[in-house]
Scaffold this active site. Structure first.
Site: not given
Length: 99
Positions: A20, A38
């Site tokens: 990320r 996620n």
């Protein structure tokens, strides 16, 4: 220049490896808006918006990801302007909570 929006789901060893954070940095480098998060199934989901060439370059970079990631597959679909509404207010690119 028209804006394209793509929704992607990235499969493989992509959680717990900084994917990320890496995606946020790459999105800024490419001038792409959107978000990343996620998912509980172990994938990373993202929406990218920008010029067709910038979005294509972003998705191509995601096929590698950060050095410790092992991407096995990317599912890619058209995104919508509603997909972008998940971003934080005033943010060009957001990292969202896990879903």
């Amino acid at each position: 220049m028209s804006t394209v929006i793509r929704h992607v789901v990235i499969h493989g060893a992509v959680q717990g490896v900084g994917f990320r954070y890496w995606t946020e940095s790459a999105a800024r480098r490419h001038g792409v808006g959107g978000w990343v998060r996620n998912r509980r199934d172990g994938t990373v989901e993202a929406v990218f918006a920008g010029s067709s060439s910038a979005v294509a370059a972003m998705i191509a970079d995601c096929r590698q990801g950060p050095s410790s990631a092992r991407v096995t597959r990317i599912d890619e679909d058209e995104g919508t302007s509603q997909d972008l509404n998940l971003r934080g207010a005033g943010e060009g690119f957001s990292s969202l909570p896990t879903v």
